[in-house]
Design a protein around this motif. Structure first.
Motif, PDB file in Angstrom:
ATOM      1  N   ALA A   1     -79.277 -18.090  38.500  1.00 43.80           N
ATOM      2  CA  ALA A   1     -79.627 -18.937  39.641  1.00 43.80           C
ATOM      3  C   ALA A   1     -79.701 -18.117  40.925  1.00 43.80           C
ATOM      4  CB  ALA A   1     -78.601 -20.062  39.784  1.00 43.80           C
ATOM      5  N   ARG A   2     -78.796 -17.187  41.102  1.00 37.72           N
ATOM      6  CA  ARG A   2     -78.779 -16.345  42.308  1.00 37.72           C
ATOM      7  C   ARG A   2     -80.065 -15.529  42.411  1.00 37.72           C
ATOM      8  NH1 ARG A   2     -74.534 -14.103  45.424  1.00 37.72           N
ATOM      9  NH2 ARG A   2     -75.080 -12.132  46.433  1.00 37.72           N
ATOM     10  N   LEU A   3     -80.539 -15.048  41.282  1.00 39.57           N
ATOM     11  CA  LEU A   3     -81.701 -14.160  41.277  1.00 39.57           C
ATOM     12  C   LEU A   3     -83.026 -14.912  41.366  1.00 39.57           C
ATOM     13  CD1 LEU A   3     -80.341 -11.684  38.624  1.00 39.57           C
ATOM     14  CD2 LEU A   3     -80.921 -11.092  41.003  1.00 39.57           C
ATOM     15  N   ALA A   4     -82.985 -16.224  41.441  1.00 40.92           N
ATOM     16  CA  ALA A   4     -84.204 -17.002  41.630  1.00 40.92           C
ATOM     17  C   ALA A   4     -84.806 -16.757  43.008  1.00 40.92           C
ATOM     18  CB  ALA A   4     -83.925 -18.486  41.428  1.00 40.92           C
ATOM     19  N   SER A   5     -83.966 -16.410  43.974  1.00 41.22           N
ATOM     20  CA  SER A   5     -84.442 -16.306  45.354  1.00 41.22           C
ATOM     21  C   SER A   5     -84.242 -14.936  45.976  1.00 41.22           C
ATOM     22  CB  SER A   5     -83.731 -17.350  46.223  1.00 41.22           C
ATOM     23  OG  SER A   5     -82.319 -17.145  46.186  1.00 41.22           O
ATOM     24  N   ARG A   6     -83.734 -13.980  45.219  1.00 39.00           N
ATOM     25  CA  ARG A   6     -83.550 -12.625  45.750  1.00 39.00           C
ATOM     26  C   ARG A   6     -83.875 -11.633  44.649  1.00 39.00           C
ATOM     27  NH1 ARG A   6     -77.758 -12.711  47.961  1.00 39.00           N
ATOM     28  NH2 ARG A   6     -78.120 -14.959  48.056  1.00 39.00           N
ATOM     29  N   ARG A   7     -84.472 -10.503  45.057  1.00 43.04           N
ATOM     30  CA  ARG A   7     -84.939  -9.563  44.040  1.00 43.04           C
ATOM     31  C   ARG A   7     -83.779  -8.844  43.372  1.00 43.04           C
ATOM     32  NH1 ARG A   7     -89.804  -5.057  44.557  1.00 43.04           N
ATOM     33  NH2 ARG A   7     -89.682  -4.374  42.375  1.00 43.04           N
ATOM     34  N   PHE A   8     -82.763  -8.475  44.154  1.00 46.18           N
ATOM     35  CA  PHE A   8     -81.603  -7.776  43.605  1.00 46.18           C
ATOM     36  C   PHE A   8     -80.343  -8.558  43.968  1.00 46.18           C
ATOM     37  CE2 PHE A   8     -84.935  -4.621  44.530  1.00 46.18           C
ATOM     38  CZ  PHE A   8     -85.220  -4.245  43.226  1.00 46.18           C
ATOM     39  N   LEU A   9     -79.229  -8.185  43.409  1.00 47.30           N
ATOM     40  CA  LEU A   9     -78.045  -9.029  43.526  1.00 47.30           C
ATOM     41  C   LEU A   9     -77.561  -9.196  44.959  1.00 47.30           C
ATOM     42  CD1 LEU A   9     -76.025  -7.948  40.365  1.00 47.30           C
ATOM     43  CD2 LEU A   9     -77.117 -10.162  40.788  1.00 47.30           C
TER      44      LEU A   9
ATOM     45  N   GLY B   1     -86.169 -11.329  34.061  1.00 49.38           N
ATOM     46  CA  GLY B   1     -87.119 -10.667  34.942  1.00 49.38           C
ATOM     47  C   GLY B   1     -86.467  -9.566  35.752  1.00 49.38           C
ATOM     48  N   TYR B   2     -85.285  -9.839  36.260  1.00 47.40           N
ATOM     49  CA  TYR B   2     -84.506  -8.842  37.021  1.00 47.40           C
ATOM     50  C   TYR B   2     -84.174  -7.630  36.158  1.00 47.40           C
ATOM     51  CZ  TYR B   2     -79.956  -7.081  38.766  1.00 47.40           C
ATOM     52  OH  TYR B   2     -78.885  -6.301  39.155  1.00 47.40           O
ATOM     53  N   ALA B   3     -83.761  -7.866  34.924  1.00 44.70           N
ATOM     54  CA  ALA B   3     -83.420  -6.765  34.020  1.00 44.70           C
ATOM     55  C   ALA B   3     -84.633  -5.888  33.751  1.00 44.70           C
ATOM     56  CB  ALA B   3     -82.853  -7.312  32.703  1.00 44.70           C
ATOM     57  N   ARG B   4     -85.806  -6.502  33.552  1.00 47.11           N
ATOM     58  CA  ARG B   4     -87.022  -5.722  33.349  1.00 47.11           C
ATOM     59  C   ARG B   4     -87.421  -4.970  34.611  1.00 47.11           C
ATOM     60  NH1 ARG B   4     -91.193  -9.854  31.719  1.00 47.11           N
ATOM     61  NH2 ARG B   4     -89.604 -11.314  32.454  1.00 47.11           N
ATOM     62  N   ASP B   5     -87.234  -5.588  35.760  1.00 43.48           N
ATOM     63  CA  ASP B   5     -87.530  -4.922  37.036  1.00 43.48           C
ATOM     64  C   ASP B   5     -86.709  -3.637  37.140  1.00 43.48           C
ATOM     65  OD1 ASP B   5     -88.370  -4.351  39.623  1.00 43.48           O
ATOM     66  OD2 ASP B   5     -87.458  -6.128  40.529  1.00 43.48           O
ATOM     67  N   LEU B   6     -85.427  -3.723  36.861  1.00 40.21           N
ATOM     68  CA  LEU B   6     -84.580  -2.528  36.906  1.00 40.21           C
ATOM     69  C   LEU B   6     -84.986  -1.532  35.827  1.00 40.21           C
ATOM     70  CD1 LEU B   6     -81.014  -4.004  37.568  1.00 40.21           C
ATOM     71  CD2 LEU B   6     -82.543  -2.888  39.203  1.00 40.21           C
ATOM     72  N   PHE B   7     -85.235  -2.017  34.618  1.00 38.76           N
ATOM     73  CA  PHE B   7     -85.593  -1.115  33.525  1.00 38.76           C
ATOM     74  C   PHE B   7     -86.824  -0.287  33.878  1.00 38.76           C
ATOM     75  CE2 PHE B   7     -87.593   0.059  29.510  1.00 38.76           C
ATOM     76  CZ  PHE B   7     -86.514   0.467  28.741  1.00 38.76           C
TER      77      PHE B   7
ATOM     78  N   HIS C   1     -92.969  -8.426  35.245  1.00 38.36           N
ATOM     79  CA  HIS C   1     -91.821  -9.279  35.591  1.00 38.36           C
ATOM     80  C   HIS C   1     -92.069 -10.132  36.829  1.00 38.36           C
ATOM     81  CE1 HIS C   1     -91.049  -6.234  38.661  1.00 38.36           C
ATOM     82  NE2 HIS C   1     -91.070  -5.318  37.706  1.00 38.36           N
ATOM     83  N   GLY C   2     -93.008  -9.759  37.674  1.00 36.46           N
ATOM     84  CA  GLY C   2     -93.354 -10.560  38.839  1.00 36.46           C
ATOM     85  C   GLY C   2     -92.331 -10.596  39.943  1.00 36.46           C
ATOM     86  N   ARG C   3     -91.321  -9.750  39.865  1.00 35.49           N
ATOM     87  CA  ARG C   3     -90.251  -9.797  40.863  1.00 35.49           C
ATOM     88  C   ARG C   3     -90.699  -9.278  42.228  1.00 35.49           C
ATOM     89  NH1 ARG C   3     -85.836 -12.660  39.915  1.00 35.49           N
ATOM     90  NH2 ARG C   3     -84.541 -11.167  41.049  1.00 35.49           N
ATOM     91  N   GLU C   4     -91.806  -8.552  42.289  1.00 30.49           N
ATOM     92  CA  GLU C   4     -92.303  -8.044  43.564  1.00 30.49           C
ATOM     93  C   GLU C   4     -92.598  -9.186  44.536  1.00 30.49           C
ATOM     94  OE1 GLU C   4     -93.752  -7.592  40.657  1.00 30.49           O
ATOM     95  OE2 GLU C   4     -94.009  -5.449  40.208  1.00 30.49           O
TER      96      GLU C   4
ATOM     97  N   GLY D   1     -90.328  -9.839  47.419  1.00 27.75           N
ATOM     98  CA  GLY D   1     -90.227  -8.864  48.503  1.00 27.75           C
ATOM     99  C   GLY D   1     -89.231  -7.771  48.190  1.00 27.75           C
ATOM    100  N   GLY D   2     -89.010  -6.931  49.166  1.00 28.99           N
ATOM    101  CA  GLY D   2     -88.066  -5.842  48.999  1.00 28.99           C
ATOM    102  C   GLY D   2     -88.627  -4.727  48.154  1.00 28.99           C
ATOM    103  N   ALA D   3     -87.819  -3.683  47.993  1.00 30.31           N
ATOM    104  CA  ALA D   3     -88.183  -2.519  47.192  1.00 30.31           C
ATOM    105  C   ALA D   3     -86.907  -1.884  46.689  1.00 30.31           C
ATOM    106  CB  ALA D   3     -88.983  -1.521  48.020  1.00 30.31           C
ATOM    107  N   PRO D   4     -86.904  -1.387  45.448  1.00 29.62           N
ATOM    108  CA  PRO D   4     -85.649  -0.855  44.888  1.00 29.62           C
ATOM    109  C   PRO D   4     -84.977   0.185  45.774  1.00 29.62           C
ATOM    110  CG  PRO D   4     -87.340  -0.973  43.193  1.00 29.62           C
ATOM    111  CD  PRO D   4     -88.011  -1.303  44.486  1.00 29.62           C
ATOM    112  N   PHE D   5     -85.751   1.075  46.378  1.00 26.88           N
ATOM    113  CA  PHE D   5     -85.177   2.191  47.132  1.00 26.88           C
ATOM    114  C   PHE D   5     -85.251   1.990  48.641  1.00 26.88           C
ATOM    115  CE2 PHE D   5     -86.553   3.758  42.999  1.00 26.88           C
ATOM    116  CZ  PHE D   5     -85.371   4.303  42.533  1.00 26.88           C
TER     117      PHE D   5
END
Length: 322
Positions: A191-199, A241-247, A291-294, A297-301
């Protein structure tokens, strides 16, 4: 996971007994172990591959523990040892409380300095800054450290260790308690990750590194082998989706060895697999799907950059990708 008996800190203080220096230490890891995987990910994200070399053990242990049978002659080429236990016994000949990984070893003496899986990644992120690559992410930023510590404690209790509480329960009450806590937490994270890309927002921090190794093992190992079977990861849409984004983020998936994970859990932790049958999954291509997490918004780095190609690429998987 055996307790962290060796808890010295390697620091940026040049006068410290154990001070940061490129090439002084070697980290002993298993690509099968989620605790070691966290340290491997942090090391790679920060560009410490040259400064802190690694020794990778065989995923199959024998009665003496983790062994270096993947190396020529069955010895680590830097330390000259056959088993991880040799570095522990060099530091303390009477040590008998387990020989876990990750363990950071002083190359000159061959002694284990620390096996504190909780502080190794934090110290790599903070004390080793002078050796970080340009563009490395700040995984443990000032102003958020208390929040990160609190979040990591929850993740560790309910998920990282929680799957082991479920899988190794010896009573129905213990199993039910751990099972409920695990899936309540996974559903909250979904539920938390529905509205934010990372934790913690729009870029990766140590909490994402902390959780990822458990997610990548979930459907392969924990769902069936550990009886964590209310739902699969792929059935939690935001978490999957989040797990694939990180992977798919450099530094995460390129450290994952599904073959080592598969063989270790099913051929060593084999109480529920007495015939030593090796499962045929996973299909790695599922981890590479969009995964569509883009869209969040945001960016991993953040303002930084991804690490370059891995210096120790994971070998092509055999049975695990069949």
């Amino acid at each position: 996971m055996a307790p962290s008996r060796f808890t010295a800190r390697i620091t940026a203080d040049e006068g410290a007994t154990w001070s940061v220096a490129a090439g002084r230490y070697r980290m002993l890891v298993s690509r099968a172990c989620p605790f070691a995987s966290r340290a491997l990910i942090v090391r790679r994200l920060l560009g410490l591959e040259v400064a802190l070399t690694v020794a990778i053990v065989d995923p199959i242990q024998d009665e003496l523990g983790w062994r270096f049978t993947l190396d020529e002659g069955g010895r680590d080429p830097v330390l000259g040892i056959r088993y991880v236990r040799d570095a522990y016994l060099a530091a303390d000949p009477g040590h008998a409380s387990g020989f876990p990984v990750p363990a950071v070893v002083d190359v000159e003496s061959g002694h284990v300095v620390t096996n504190d899986f909780a502080t190794i990644p934090i110290d790599l992120a903070t004390q080793w800054r002078s050796l970080h690559r340009p563009g490395a992410p700040d995984l443990y930023p000032d102003g958020r450290r208390e929040e990160i510590d609190e979040f990591n404690a929850i993740l560790h209790r309910d998920v990282v260790s929680g799957v082991y509480e479920v899988g190794m329960a010896r009573s129905q009450a213990d199993y039910d308690r751990a099972f409920t806590a695990l899936f309540s937490r996974l559903e909250q994270l979904d539920a938390r990750l529905a509205s934010r890309r990372f934790l913690l927002g729009d870029r990766i921090t140590d909490v994402d590194v902390h959780l990822f190794p458990s997610l990548v093992r979930f459907d392969l190992v924990y769902h069936g082998h550990f009886r964590c079977n209310r739902v699969k990861l792929v059935e939690l849409p935001h978490l999957w989706g989040y797990a694939r984004d990180l992977f798919q983020t450099p530094g995460f998936g390129d450290t994952v060895d599904f073959d080592h994970i598969n063989r270790h859990y099913h051929l060593v932790l084999d109480e529920s697999n007495p015939h030593h049958l090796l499962p045929g999954g996973p299909d790695r291509t599922l981890w590479l799907t969009a995964h569509g997490r883009e869209e969040l918004g945001g960016a991993p780095f953040g303002d930084g950059t991804p690490p370059g190609p891995p210096r120790e690429p994971v070998p092509p998987a055999g049975r695990a990708d069949a």
